[in-house]
Write a protein that holds these residues in place. Sequence first.
Motif, PDB file in Angstrom:
ATOM      1  N   ALA A   1       0.812  -1.208   0.000  1.00 57.95           N
ATOM      2  CA  ALA A   1       0.000   0.000   0.000  1.00 57.95           C
ATOM      3  C   ALA A   1       0.849   1.263   0.000  1.00 57.95           C
ATOM      4  CB  ALA A   1      -0.922  -0.005   1.221  1.00 57.95           C
ATOM      5  N   ASN A   2       2.108   1.126   0.434  1.00 56.89           N
ATOM      6  CA  ASN A   2       3.025   2.261   0.454  1.00 56.89           C
ATOM      7  C   ASN A   2       3.984   2.258  -0.727  1.00 56.89           C
ATOM      8  OD1 ASN A   2       2.990   4.042   3.151  1.00 56.89           O
ATOM      9  ND2 ASN A   2       2.299   1.956   3.631  1.00 56.89           N
ATOM     10  N   GLY A   3       3.633   1.512  -1.768  1.00 58.65           N
ATOM     11  CA  GLY A   3       4.386   1.564  -2.999  1.00 58.65           C
ATOM     12  C   GLY A   3       5.555   0.611  -3.116  1.00 58.65           C
ATOM     13  N   VAL A   4       5.720  -0.286  -2.145  1.00 61.56           N
ATOM     14  CA  VAL A   4       6.815  -1.260  -2.192  1.00 61.56           C
ATOM     15  C   VAL A   4       6.382  -2.470  -3.013  1.00 61.56           C
ATOM     16  CG1 VAL A   4       8.311  -2.766  -0.825  1.00 61.56           C
ATOM     17  CG2 VAL A   4       7.686  -0.497   0.043  1.00 61.56           C
ATOM     18  N   SER A   5       7.243  -2.938  -3.892  1.00 66.00           N
ATOM     19  CA  SER A   5       6.975  -4.171  -4.635  1.00 66.00           C
ATOM     20  C   SER A   5       7.134  -5.354  -3.672  1.00 66.00           C
ATOM     21  CB  SER A   5       7.964  -4.309  -5.790  1.00 66.00           C
ATOM     22  OG  SER A   5       7.872  -5.591  -6.391  1.00 66.00           O
ATOM     23  N   VAL A   6       6.107  -6.179  -3.557  1.00 63.41           N
ATOM     24  CA  VAL A   6       6.113  -7.276  -2.583  1.00 63.41           C
ATOM     25  C   VAL A   6       5.831  -8.593  -3.293  1.00 63.41           C
ATOM     26  CG1 VAL A   6       5.029  -8.249  -0.522  1.00 63.41           C
ATOM     27  CG2 VAL A   6       5.344  -5.768  -0.721  1.00 63.41           C
ATOM     28  N   GLU A   7       6.635  -9.600  -2.989  1.00 62.31           N
ATOM     29  CA  GLU A   7       6.377 -10.953  -3.488  1.00 62.31           C
ATOM     30  C   GLU A   7       6.490 -11.933  -2.330  1.00 62.31           C
ATOM     31  OE1 GLU A   7       7.719 -14.173  -6.934  1.00 62.31           O
ATOM     32  OE2 GLU A   7       8.400 -12.084  -7.013  1.00 62.31           O
ATOM     33  N   SER A   8       5.463 -12.742  -2.167  1.00 61.70           N
ATOM     34  CA  SER A   8       5.439 -13.718  -1.078  1.00 61.70           C
ATOM     35  C   SER A   8       5.497 -15.134  -1.631  1.00 61.70           C
ATOM     36  CB  SER A   8       4.156 -13.557  -0.250  1.00 61.70           C
ATOM     37  OG  SER A   8       3.013 -13.834  -1.053  1.00 61.70           O
ATOM     38  N   GLY A   9       5.780 -16.092  -0.751  1.00 62.75           N
ATOM     39  CA  GLY A   9       5.758 -17.500  -1.126  1.00 62.75           C
ATOM     40  C   GLY A   9       7.005 -18.011  -1.805  1.00 62.75           C
ATOM     41  N   VAL A  10       8.080 -17.236  -1.799  1.00 62.21           N
ATOM     42  CA  VAL A  10       9.330 -17.687  -2.432  1.00 62.21           C
ATOM     43  C   VAL A  10      10.000 -18.721  -1.524  1.00 62.21           C
ATOM     44  CG1 VAL A  10      11.593 -16.982  -3.272  1.00 62.21           C
ATOM     45  CG2 VAL A  10       9.595 -15.491  -3.612  1.00 62.21           C
ATOM     46  N   LEU A  11      10.193 -19.935  -2.038  1.00 62.38           N
ATOM     47  CA  LEU A  11      10.719 -21.079  -1.277  1.00 62.38           C
ATOM     48  C   LEU A  11       9.854 -21.355  -0.033  1.00 62.38           C
ATOM     49  CD1 LEU A  11      14.617 -20.703  -1.390  1.00 62.38           C
ATOM     50  CD2 LEU A  11      13.059 -21.667  -3.084  1.00 62.38           C
ATOM     51  N   ARG A  12       8.556 -21.232  -0.223  1.00 62.70           N
ATOM     52  CA  ARG A  12       7.635 -21.414   0.912  1.00 62.70           C
ATOM     53  C   ARG A  12       7.778 -22.787   1.559  1.00 62.70           C
ATOM     54  NH1 ARG A  12       2.984 -20.360  -1.341  1.00 62.70           N
ATOM     55  NH2 ARG A  12       2.569 -18.310  -0.415  1.00 62.70           N
ATOM     56  N   GLU A  13       7.838 -23.833   0.764  1.00 62.20           N
ATOM     57  CA  GLU A  13       7.903 -25.184   1.338  1.00 62.20           C
ATOM     58  C   GLU A  13       9.141 -25.359   2.203  1.00 62.20           C
ATOM     59  OE1 GLU A  13       7.490 -28.272  -1.532  1.00 62.20           O
ATOM     60  OE2 GLU A  13       5.477 -27.656  -2.153  1.00 62.20           O
ATOM     61  N   GLN A  14      10.279 -24.898   1.708  1.00 63.53           N
ATOM     62  CA  GLN A  14      11.506 -25.023   2.503  1.00 63.53           C
ATOM     63  C   GLN A  14      11.414 -24.209   3.792  1.00 63.53           C
ATOM     64  OE1 GLN A  14      11.244 -24.552  -0.837  1.00 63.53           O
ATOM     65  NE2 GLN A  14      13.220 -24.894  -1.854  1.00 63.53           N
ATOM     66  N   ALA A  15      10.864 -23.014   3.685  1.00 62.18           N
ATOM     67  CA  ALA A  15      10.755 -22.158   4.862  1.00 62.18           C
ATOM     68  C   ALA A  15       9.752 -22.706   5.869  1.00 62.18           C
ATOM     69  CB  ALA A  15      10.367 -20.744   4.441  1.00 62.18           C
ATOM     70  N   GLU A  16       8.645 -23.254   5.394  1.00 66.75           N
ATOM     71  CA  GLU A  16       7.662 -23.821   6.316  1.00 66.75           C
ATOM     72  C   GLU A  16       8.222 -25.051   7.018  1.00 66.75           C
ATOM     73  OE1 GLU A  16       3.754 -24.413   4.788  1.00 66.75           O
ATOM     74  OE2 GLU A  16       3.305 -22.263   4.884  1.00 66.75           O
ATOM     75  N   ALA A  17       9.005 -25.834   6.301  1.00 63.10           N
ATOM     76  CA  ALA A  17       9.648 -26.989   6.933  1.00 63.10           C
ATOM     77  C   ALA A  17      10.630 -26.522   8.006  1.00 63.10           C
ATOM     78  CB  ALA A  17      10.361 -27.841   5.883  1.00 63.10           C
ATOM     79  N   PHE A  18      11.365 -25.460   7.705  1.00 68.17           N
ATOM     80  CA  PHE A  18      12.325 -24.912   8.667  1.00 68.17           C
ATOM     81  C   PHE A  18      11.615 -24.367   9.900  1.00 68.17           C
ATOM     82  CE2 PHE A  18      14.505 -21.100  10.257  1.00 68.17           C
ATOM     83  CZ  PHE A  18      15.719 -21.648  10.642  1.00 68.17           C
ATOM     84  N   LEU A  19      10.490 -23.699   9.700  1.00 68.95           N
ATOM     85  CA  LEU A  19       9.740 -23.074  10.786  1.00 68.95           C
ATOM     86  C   LEU A  19       8.666 -23.983  11.357  1.00 68.95           C
ATOM     87  CD1 LEU A  19       9.209 -19.511   9.248  1.00 68.95           C
ATOM     88  CD2 LEU A  19      10.547 -20.033  11.291  1.00 68.95           C
ATOM     89  N   GLY A  20       8.727 -25.266  11.020  1.00 67.06           N
ATOM     90  CA  GLY A  20       7.640 -26.191  11.334  1.00 67.06           C
ATOM     91  C   GLY A  20       7.092 -26.093  12.746  1.00 67.06           C
ATOM     92  N   ASP A  21       7.953 -26.252  13.763  1.00 69.88           N
ATOM     93  CA  ASP A  21       7.490 -26.240  15.139  1.00 69.88           C
ATOM     94  C   ASP A  21       6.920 -24.877  15.517  1.00 69.88           C
ATOM     95  OD1 ASP A  21       8.335 -28.805  15.251  1.00 69.88           O
ATOM     96  OD2 ASP A  21      10.023 -28.467  16.591  1.00 69.88           O
ATOM     97  N   TRP A  22       7.616 -23.819  15.125  1.00 67.24           N
ATOM     98  CA  TRP A  22       7.128 -22.481  15.469  1.00 67.24           C
ATOM     99  C   TRP A  22       5.790 -22.204  14.792  1.00 67.24           C
ATOM    100  CZ3 TRP A  22       5.934 -18.141  12.560  1.00 67.24           C
ATOM    101  CH2 TRP A  22       5.625 -16.999  13.307  1.00 67.24           C
ATOM    102  N   LEU A  23       5.640 -22.597  13.533  1.00 60.32           N
ATOM    103  CA  LEU A  23       4.374 -22.379  12.839  1.00 60.32           C
ATOM    104  C   LEU A  23       3.239 -23.138  13.516  1.00 60.32           C
ATOM    105  CD1 LEU A  23       5.399 -22.503   9.067  1.00 60.32           C
ATOM    106  CD2 LEU A  23       4.525 -20.528  10.324  1.00 60.32           C
ATOM    107  N   THR A  24       3.536 -24.356  13.973  1.00 62.13           N
ATOM    108  CA  THR A  24       2.515 -25.142  14.678  1.00 62.13           C
ATOM    109  C   THR A  24       2.009 -24.393  15.900  1.00 62.13           C
ATOM    110  OG1 THR A  24       3.433 -27.255  13.936  1.00 62.13           O
ATOM    111  CG2 THR A  24       2.064 -27.297  15.917  1.00 62.13           C
ATOM    112  N   THR A  25       2.920 -23.859  16.688  1.00 64.29           N
ATOM    113  CA  THR A  25       2.513 -23.160  17.904  1.00 64.29           C
ATOM    114  C   THR A  25       1.841 -21.827  17.594  1.00 64.29           C
ATOM    115  OG1 THR A  25       4.646 -22.045  18.214  1.00 64.29           O
ATOM    116  CG2 THR A  25       4.429 -24.234  19.131  1.00 64.29           C
ATOM    117  N   ALA A  26       2.354 -21.118  16.581  1.00 60.90           N
ATOM    118  CA  ALA A  26       1.769 -19.820  16.236  1.00 60.90           C
ATOM    119  C   ALA A  26       0.344 -19.982  15.716  1.00 60.90           C
ATOM    120  CB  ALA A  26       2.637 -19.118  15.201  1.00 60.90           C
ATOM    121  N   ARG A  27       0.104 -21.030  14.947  1.00 59.05           N
ATOM    122  CA  ARG A  27      -1.226 -21.241  14.371  1.00 59.05           C
ATOM    123  C   ARG A  27      -2.203 -21.816  15.382  1.00 59.05           C
ATOM    124  NH1 ARG A  27       1.376 -23.727   8.792  1.00 59.05           N
ATOM    125  NH2 ARG A  27       1.698 -21.711   7.742  1.00 59.05           N
TER     126      ARG A  27
END
Length: 340
Positions: free
Chosen positions: A120-146
Amino acid sequence: MATEREQQLMRRALELAANGPTRGVNPQVGCVIVSPDGTVLGEGWHRGAGSAHAEVDALSHVGSDAACGATAIVTLEPCNHTGRTGPCVDALLDAGIARVVYAVDDPGTVSSGGGARLAANGVSVESGVLREQAEAFLGDWLTTARSGRPLVMLKWASSLDGRTAAADGSSKWITGDQARADVHRLRTRSDAIAVGTGTVLADNPSLTARTATGELYEDQPVPVVFGIRDLPVDALLRQHPHPHVRLDGRDLESDLRTLRERGIRSLFVEGGPTLASAFVRAGLVDEFVVYLAPAVLGGDHLALTDLGVGNIAEAHRLSLIDVARVGDDVRLTLRPKGRN
């Protein structure tokens, strides 16, 4: 679409994230700041609660003007709230970052929304880059956060026929020295260790993580006791480096949320069959760690009590994640079906 160079730098950001602490409620996050021509300007990672977030840490290594027009590669969506530190979104906007590439959306109800605000402030944003690898890395933390509760690991040691004690109640020691040392190493990886009042009264555990020579590890789990019975004034856990936490155990889900609010991300449950069975019945066990000794005992002292399973179709089915020989014993690591 993310360039090959941006994907390469996301892998580097994940490497940086691994430098951060694995305990506590904050995630491991890494960030790389890169110029428009692909030159790395700064790198950073989050070192724990109260310290600079990865984006701010990376920006601190970049000259005040050099970040303007640069790209930030970060493993987790930049936060959009004020906690112990300010929003990472503000830091990126103030620095003049032109593009933000991140791997995983922030699951927090308060901290999320950073990507949308940047856009919204004019920054180009792209999400989901290497999502699977990152979710695997953050697995335990994501479980607790969700889920809003700590990750629960349930451990027990038993004979091959599932007994945790002989007919006379004696249980020291079912497993060997190497297995017991392995348990103590696992304790150091969890924020807290839990037992019920029955275990405290029967066994008087110290609930510490110790080396083979009896010395305390530097990282000690917080002792947690479930139940309403009074604890002896001379209980060993009162000598623990951390004050123990008492929870009544009537509503385990509520108790777990309370623990997470206190900064506990992972809970190592070592209580007896009553507490263990309560966690299994409630569907709150994320990982089982079972040590099997090459012995058979028979009798009534089972690792678990009634789980409310009336027929085979209602069985709690698990996926086998790992099998390891530990001395003369075997360690099984399992997760409920659908959670691995």
